[in-house]
Design a protein around this motif. Structure first.
Motif, PDB file in Angstrom:
ATOM      1  N   ALA A  25      52.884  35.637  75.195  1.00 53.20           N
ATOM      2  CA  ALA A  25      53.888  35.611  76.265  1.00 53.20           C
ATOM      3  C   ALA A  25      54.959  36.666  76.028  1.00 53.20           C
ATOM      4  O   ALA A  25      55.413  37.342  76.970  1.00 53.20           O
ATOM      5  N   ALA A  26      55.381  36.835  74.772  1.00 54.95           N
ATOM      6  CA  ALA A  26      56.399  37.834  74.451  1.00 54.95           C
ATOM      7  C   ALA A  26      55.898  39.238  74.775  1.00 54.95           C
ATOM      8  O   ALA A  26      56.599  40.030  75.421  1.00 54.95           O
ATOM      9  N   ALA A  27      54.683  39.551  74.331  1.00 50.89           N
ATOM     10  CA  ALA A  27      54.128  40.879  74.577  1.00 50.89           C
ATOM     11  C   ALA A  27      53.877  41.105  76.066  1.00 50.89           C
ATOM     12  O   ALA A  27      54.139  42.193  76.589  1.00 50.89           O
ATOM     13  N   SER A  28      53.406  40.076  76.756  1.00 47.43           N
ATOM     14  CA  SER A  28      53.126  40.205  78.184  1.00 47.43           C
ATOM     15  C   SER A  28      54.401  40.444  78.986  1.00 47.43           C
ATOM     16  O   SER A  28      54.374  41.105  80.031  1.00 47.43           O
ATOM     17  N   ALA A  29      55.521  39.917  78.508  1.00 47.19           N
ATOM     18  CA  ALA A  29      56.805  40.106  79.197  1.00 47.19           C
ATOM     19  C   ALA A  29      57.355  41.515  78.995  1.00 47.19           C
ATOM     20  O   ALA A  29      58.257  41.929  79.720  1.00 47.19           O
ATOM     21  N   GLY A  30      56.841  42.236  77.997  1.00 48.75           N
ATOM     22  CA  GLY A  30      57.289  43.593  77.736  1.00 48.75           C
ATOM     23  C   GLY A  30      57.984  43.800  76.407  1.00 48.75           C
ATOM     24  O   GLY A  30      58.343  44.927  76.055  1.00 48.75           O
ATOM     25  N   PHE A  31      58.173  42.727  75.647  1.00 50.97           N
ATOM     26  CA  PHE A  31      58.878  42.839  74.370  1.00 50.97           C
ATOM     27  C   PHE A  31      58.004  43.518  73.312  1.00 50.97           C
ATOM     28  O   PHE A  31      56.783  43.316  73.268  1.00 50.97           O
ATOM     29  N   HIS A  32      58.656  44.290  72.459  1.00 49.37           N
ATOM     30  CA  HIS A  32      57.993  44.886  71.297  1.00 49.37           C
ATOM     31  C   HIS A  32      58.460  44.231  69.999  1.00 49.37           C
ATOM     32  O   HIS A  32      57.875  44.480  68.941  1.00 49.37           O
ATOM     33  N   PHE A  33      59.517  43.403  70.104  1.00 50.41           N
ATOM     34  CA  PHE A  33      60.090  42.759  68.929  1.00 50.41           C
ATOM     35  C   PHE A  33      60.295  41.275  69.203  1.00 50.41           C
ATOM     36  O   PHE A  33      60.617  40.884  70.336  1.00 50.41           O
ATOM     37  N   VAL A  34      60.121  40.455  68.169  1.00 46.34           N
ATOM     38  CA  VAL A  34      60.371  39.013  68.276  1.00 46.34           C
ATOM     39  C   VAL A  34      61.156  38.563  67.046  1.00 46.34           C
ATOM     40  O   VAL A  34      61.163  39.224  66.010  1.00 46.34           O
ATOM     41  N   GLU A  35      61.817  37.413  67.193  1.00 44.47           N
ATOM     42  CA  GLU A  35      62.556  36.803  66.084  1.00 44.47           C
ATOM     43  C   GLU A  35      61.930  35.448  65.772  1.00 44.47           C
ATOM     44  O   GLU A  35      62.165  34.469  66.479  1.00 44.47           O
ATOM     45  N   PRO A  36      61.113  35.373  64.712  1.00 46.01           N
ATOM     46  CA  PRO A  36      60.463  34.110  64.347  1.00 46.01           C
ATOM     47  C   PRO A  36      61.438  33.112  63.740  1.00 46.01           C
ATOM     48  O   PRO A  36      62.588  33.425  63.410  1.00 46.01           O
ATOM     49  N   LEU A  37      60.918  31.892  63.564  1.00 42.00           N
ATOM     50  CA  LEU A  37      61.663  30.803  62.944  1.00 42.00           C
ATOM     51  C   LEU A  37      61.103  30.516  61.555  1.00 42.00           C
ATOM     52  O   LEU A  37      60.048  31.041  61.170  1.00 42.00           O
ATOM     53  N   GLU A  38      61.781  29.663  60.846  1.00 43.31           N
ATOM     54  CA  GLU A  38      61.382  29.355  59.468  1.00 43.31           C
ATOM     55  C   GLU A  38      59.952  28.824  59.384  1.00 43.31           C
ATOM     56  O   GLU A  38      59.196  29.212  58.490  1.00 43.31           O
ATOM     57  N   ASN A  39      59.570  27.956  60.316  1.00 42.77           N
ATOM     58  CA  ASN A  39      58.219  27.397  60.249  1.00 42.77           C
ATOM     59  C   ASN A  39      57.153  28.476  60.418  1.00 42.77           C
ATOM     60  O   ASN A  39      56.044  28.367  59.884  1.00 42.77           O
ATOM     61  N   HIS A  40      57.469  29.555  61.134  1.00 43.40           N
ATOM     62  CA  HIS A  40      56.519  30.657  61.262  1.00 43.40           C
ATOM     63  C   HIS A  40      56.368  31.386  59.928  1.00 43.40           C
ATOM     64  O   HIS A  40      55.255  31.802  59.567  1.00 43.40           O
ATOM     65  N   LEU A  41      57.460  31.535  59.188  1.00 42.86           N
ATOM     66  CA  LEU A  41      57.399  32.235  57.917  1.00 42.86           C
ATOM     67  C   LEU A  41      56.626  31.443  56.868  1.00 42.86           C
ATOM     68  O   LEU A  41      56.043  32.024  55.949  1.00 42.86           O
ATOM     69  N   LEU A  42      56.616  30.121  57.020  1.00 42.94           N
ATOM     70  CA  LEU A  42      55.911  29.298  56.048  1.00 42.94           C
ATOM     71  C   LEU A  42      54.399  29.452  56.170  1.00 42.94           C
ATOM     72  O   LEU A  42      53.660  29.079  55.263  1.00 42.94           O
ATOM     73  N   ASP A  43      53.941  29.992  57.299  1.00 40.96           N
ATOM     74  CA  ASP A  43      52.531  30.367  57.454  1.00 40.96           C
ATOM     75  C   ASP A  43      52.503  31.872  57.688  1.00 40.96           C
ATOM     76  O   ASP A  43      52.147  32.360  58.758  1.00 40.96           O
ATOM     77  N   LYS A  44      52.895  32.609  56.651  1.00 46.75           N
ATOM     78  CA  LYS A  44      53.134  34.041  56.801  1.00 46.75           C
ATOM     79  C   LYS A  44      51.879  34.814  57.184  1.00 46.75           C
ATOM     80  O   LYS A  44      51.952  35.819  57.884  1.00 46.75           O
TER      81      LYS A  44
END
Length: 255
Positions: A25-44
């Motif tokens: 969804a982020a890429a489809s909207a046009g974004f090239h950058f995202v800001e993940p959350l802690e739970n995303h980093l725990l599954d790096k």
């Protein structure tokens, strides 16, 4: 000048479910950058794979102060694998109950200590405000003033959540100017007119609310923000929010 980055906070995409859906969804909207959350980093591994799959980068991420105090090495390794340059700790509102100066001072000292630890590993670190500490009773200091004073001399940065500053009844312009020496990033969000969007906790797509974003955007950049992170705390349609907000903000990007 460091490249200006328009990013999307993945907290806004959480209702889409699996990380792959959020990144799509982020890429489809046009974004090239995202800001993940802690739970995303725990599954790096999954995060790194997803970023590569959709051609995205994650220059910043949100991680709790408590986790950085308990398991810093695990999170540092995640940053290295996923290309994350700076971590921001949201205000610990679930555990921060005391509102006196001593509590704010301790928070500043704790944040400053983590900033020094991470800085030694080549990772930036900053505080992300909510609405607390932005106003003060007569004769008292604002909590955030106490916090930054306690952290003085450390490498602590600031990610200004402009929407929460507005919600606190404070002036975003004044606060951005006051701590321009610490400002590294800002959250770009918008507030619906009074009584509107109740089912979205009063938030709106960026550009559809009451905040004057053309001037706030310029001020955030003028005072030091280089990563502008789009966020909506409770969007009715996350993918549509991302698309509409990117379309509105992309006009401010200078080639």
């Amino acid at each position: 000048m460091t490249q200006l980055k328009l990013s999307l906070q993945l907290f806004s995409m959480r209702e889409l479910g699996h990380l792959d859906h959020q990144l799509h969804a982020a890429a489809s909207a046009g974004f090239h950058f995202v800001e993940p959350l802690e739970n995303h980093l725990l599954d790096k591994g999954a995060l790194a794979d997803g970023l590569r799959r959709y051609g995205l980068e994650a220059p910043t991420a949100h991680v709790s102060l408590e986790s950085l105090q308990v398991k810093p090495q695990e999170l540092i390794h995640a940053c290295d694998e996923c290309g994350i340059e700076t971590l921001f700790a949201p205000h610990p509102w679930r555990t921060f109950h005391a509102q006196g100066e001593l509590a704010w001072r301790k928070l500043g000292l704790d944040l400053g200590a983590v900033a020094e630890l991470l800085g030694g590993k080549g990772i930036g670190f900053g505080y992300h405000n909510k609405s607390a500490g932005l106003t003060a009773k007569p004769g008292a200091r604002c909590g955030i003033d106490v916090l930054f004073d306690a952290a003085r001399g450390s490498r602590l940065l600031w990610q200004a959540d402009i929407g929460w500053i507005h919600n606190a009844g404070a002036s975003p312009s004044e606060w951005l100017r006051r701590y321009q020496g610490l400002l590294a990033s800002a959250h770009v969000k918008d507030r619906a007119p009074e009584g509107a969007n109740v089912d979205q906790d009063g938030w709106s797509d960026v550009g559809a609310g009451v905040l004057i974003w053309p001037s706030l955007w310029r001020e955030a950049i003028r005072y030091g923000a280089r990563t502008l992170v789009v966020e909506h705390d409770n969007p009715k349609d996350p993918a549509d929010f991302a698309k509409r907000s990117f379309e509105y903000l992309s006009r401010f990007l200078v080639p």
